[in-house]
Design an enzyme around this catalytic site. Structure first.
Site, PDB file in Angstrom:
ATOM      1  N   ARG A  45       0.868  -1.183   0.000  1.00  0.00           N
ATOM      2  CA  ARG A  45       0.000   0.000   0.000  1.00  0.00           C
ATOM      3  C   ARG A  45       0.898   1.224   0.000  1.00  0.00           C
ATOM      4  NH1 ARG A  45       2.477   1.876   3.772  1.00  0.00           N
ATOM      5  NH2 ARG A  45       0.968   3.569   3.800  1.00  0.00           N
ATOM      6  N   GLY A  46       0.272   2.411  -0.078  1.00  0.00           N
ATOM      7  CA  GLY A  46       1.054   3.643  -0.207  1.00  0.00           C
ATOM      8  C   GLY A  46       1.103   4.004  -1.686  1.00  0.00           C
ATOM      9  N   ARG A  88      -7.491   0.070  -6.773  1.00  0.00           N
ATOM     10  CA  ARG A  88      -7.722   1.126  -5.781  1.00  0.00           C
ATOM     11  C   ARG A  88      -7.876   2.455  -6.529  1.00  0.00           C
ATOM     12  NH1 ARG A  88      -4.186   1.242  -0.549  1.00  0.00           N
ATOM     13  NH2 ARG A  88      -6.131   2.097   0.260  1.00  0.00           N
ATOM     14  N   GLN A 197      -1.600   2.270  10.043  1.00  0.00           N
ATOM     15  CA  GLN A 197      -0.323   2.382   9.318  1.00  0.00           C
ATOM     16  C   GLN A 197       0.731   3.122  10.139  1.00  0.00           C
ATOM     17  OE1 GLN A 197      -3.323   3.035   7.958  1.00  0.00           O
ATOM     18  NE2 GLN A 197      -3.398   2.638   5.789  1.00  0.00           N
ATOM     19  N   ASP A 238      -1.884  11.063  -1.745  1.00  0.00           N
ATOM     20  CA  ASP A 238      -2.295  10.068  -2.743  1.00  0.00           C
ATOM     21  C   ASP A 238      -2.649  10.714  -4.069  1.00  0.00           C
ATOM     22  OD1 ASP A 238      -2.917   8.801   0.041  1.00  0.00           O
ATOM     23  OD2 ASP A 238      -2.683   7.167  -1.401  1.00  0.00           O
ATOM     24  N   ASN A 248      -5.211  12.369   1.158  1.00  0.00           N
ATOM     25  CA  ASN A 248      -4.277  11.509   1.891  1.00  0.00           C
ATOM     26  C   ASN A 248      -5.113  10.700   2.884  1.00  0.00           C
ATOM     27  OD1 ASN A 248      -1.530  10.653   2.408  1.00  0.00           O
ATOM     28  ND2 ASN A 248      -1.685  11.674   4.379  1.00  0.00           N
ATOM     29  N   LYS A 249      -4.445   9.855   3.634  1.00  0.00           N
ATOM     30  CA  LYS A 249      -5.133   8.962   4.572  1.00  0.00           C
ATOM     31  C   LYS A 249      -6.144   9.697   5.438  1.00  0.00           C
ATOM     32  CE  LYS A 249      -4.938   5.515   4.629  1.00  0.00           C
ATOM     33  NZ  LYS A 249      -5.957   4.753   3.873  1.00  0.00           N
TER      34      LYS A 249
HETATM   35  O1  MRU Z   1      -4.436   3.150   2.264  1.00  0.00           O
HETATM   36  P1  MRU Z   1      -2.962   3.373   2.135  1.00  0.00           P
HETATM   37  O2  MRU Z   1      -2.172   2.779   3.248  1.00  0.00           O
HETATM   38  O3  MRU Z   1      -2.459   2.961   0.769  1.00  0.00           O
HETATM   39  O4  MRU Z   1      -2.810   4.947   2.249  1.00  0.00           O
HETATM   40  C1  MRU Z   1      -1.523   5.489   2.252  1.00  0.00           C
HETATM   41  C2  MRU Z   1      -1.489   6.950   2.442  1.00  0.00           C
HETATM   42  O5  MRU Z   1      -2.489   7.605   2.571  1.00  0.00           O
HETATM   43  C3  MRU Z   1      -0.136   7.584   2.334  1.00  0.00           C
HETATM   44  O6  MRU Z   1      -0.024   8.660   3.197  1.00  0.00           O
HETATM   45  C4  MRU Z   1       0.071   8.067   0.893  1.00  0.00           C
HETATM   46  O7  MRU Z   1      -0.188   7.027   0.004  1.00  0.00           O
HETATM   47  C5  MRU Z   1       1.443   8.583   0.648  1.00  0.00           C
HETATM   48  S1  MRU Z   1       2.629   7.299   0.697  1.00  0.00           S
HETATM   49  C6  MRU Z   1       4.145   7.939   0.285  1.00  0.00           C
END
Ligand code: MRU
Length: 353
Positions: A45-46, A88, A197, A238, A248-249
């Site tokens: 993920r990320g 995603r 996370q 993201d 972002n998250k």
């Molecule tokens: O759902 P995830 O774990 O994929 O979400 C990740 C995030 O929101 C990160 O902050 C974002 O992808 C930046 S990662 C360098």
């Protein structure tokens, strides 16, 4: 640095991020379906990491193809692009990487290359995307370090680290860059409900690097800022819209509002591939809704009553007015973002998606 994702012979291996930090288990993907499942179920993920993973997945799918002619090979490639593009929706890096692979494919096809040549071309492009991501993160680290005072308490949300990229990280790249530049850094890692996370991944990778890290629950951030214990906030992204609004998250928006209230600088660190100039404002960013079980359960333990109604948006959008600057590998972009970002992205304005 951690091996987020790598080739192992003709297969792709990645650390299972759902299991960290309790177990360090590696998942082997032998075909493009394995890759799609790994992205969807968040083994990996990320935003940058899933882009890199998709690119490598397309190279893997091509390598496994039994097609003898370019017509069938092209049909398979297109299907694989669709499969991975449906995993995603929020992180634009996924679509950026697929688009790059499509362009590499088209260039080869246009040149009349054989199936074998096209396979080689796709593998080369995927490896390039992987290596460029590490280089971008390192440059983000150098650019971001300049914004960190000699001694700093830095709050971050989610995991924008080595695990979320091909290596080194974006927000955590800034932290690593600051440490390498000799700054005395203390990190506050929001736990980041519901997928945790921050508590699981950010704390794990920073502690491995010997960086002073304190885990807090998400609802502690305001009180800790009020107490004067946060000098700056740095998060990943993201998708960054043309006006600087960014996804972002989930929980990032809350942190940004709190930072503004307390006069704390709020930085976004991301590679240029996260800047989506084709999306004009944050309203146009699709927000993924994930399974209710992520909220009703912590691990395998149910914490909400059976049958409870649940919301689980996985991301939120922070309006650009809360952002002090956006740190990319190309530089530090300041408001007004509609002007500064205009030439900062790597997406073409007319990109067809
Ligand atoms: O759902 P995830 O774990 O994929 O979400 C990740 C995030 O929101 C990160 O902050 C974002 O992808 C930046 S990662 C360098």
């Amino acid at each position: 640095m951690l091996p987020t994702i790598a080739w192992q012979g003709d297969d792709i291996v990645m650390v299972d991020q759902r299991k960290l930090p309790a177990d360090e288990i590696y998942v082997t993907c032998k075909n493009v379906n394995d890759i799609a499942k790994a992205i969807k179920t968040m083994v990996i993920r990320g935003a940058p990491a899933i882009g890199v993973c998709a690119a490598m997945g397309l190279a893997l799918g091509a390598a496994r193809s039994k097609a003898t002619g370019t017509k069938q090979f092209t049909t398979e490639f297109q299907k694989n692009c669709e499969l991975l593009g449906a995993t995603r929706p929020t992180a634009v890096n996924l679509f950026w990487a697929i688009e790059r692979m499509k362009r590499a494919f088209s260039a080869g096809a246009l040149a009349g290359e054989s199936v074998q040549d096209l396979k080689h071309r796709l593998r080369t492009e995927a490896d390039r995307i992987h290596d460029e991501d590490v280089a971008s993160c390192r440059a983000i680290g150098v650019n971001g370090a300049a914004l960190v005072p000699a001694e700093a308490s830095i709050l971050t949300h989610c995991n924008a680290g080595a695990l979320a990229t091909a290596g080194y990280g974006t927000a955590l790249g800034v932290i690593r860059g600051a440490v390498e530049a000799g700054r005395k850094v203390r990190v506050l890692a929001d736990e980041t409900r519901p997928f945790l996370q921050g508590a699981r991944l950010t704390a794990w990778e920073l502690m491995k690097d010997g960086i002073d890290t304190t885990v807090i629950t998400d609802n502690m951030a305001g009180a800790i800022m009020k107490a004067g214990d946060v000098d700056l906030v740095v998060v990943g992204a993201d998708r960054i819209a043309a006006n600087g609004d960014f996804a972002n998250k989930i929980g990032t928006y809350t942190v940004a509002v709190l930072a503004k209230e307390h006069g704390i600088p709020f930085y976004v660190a991301a590679p240029s591939s996260t800047i989506d100039l084709a999306t004009s404002t944050g309203d146009g960013i699709p927000i993924e809704e994930r399974h209710a079980k992520e909220v009703t359960h912590v691990g395998s333990t149910q914490i909400a009553p059976e049958g409870a109604q649940v919301r689980n948006p996985s991301f939120d959008v922070t309006p650009h007015k809360y952002v002090t600057a956006i740190i990319t590998e190309r530089g530090v972009w300041k408001p007004p973002f509609i002007e500064s970002l205009a030439n900062a992205g790597t997406w073409d304005r007319d990109l067809v998606r």
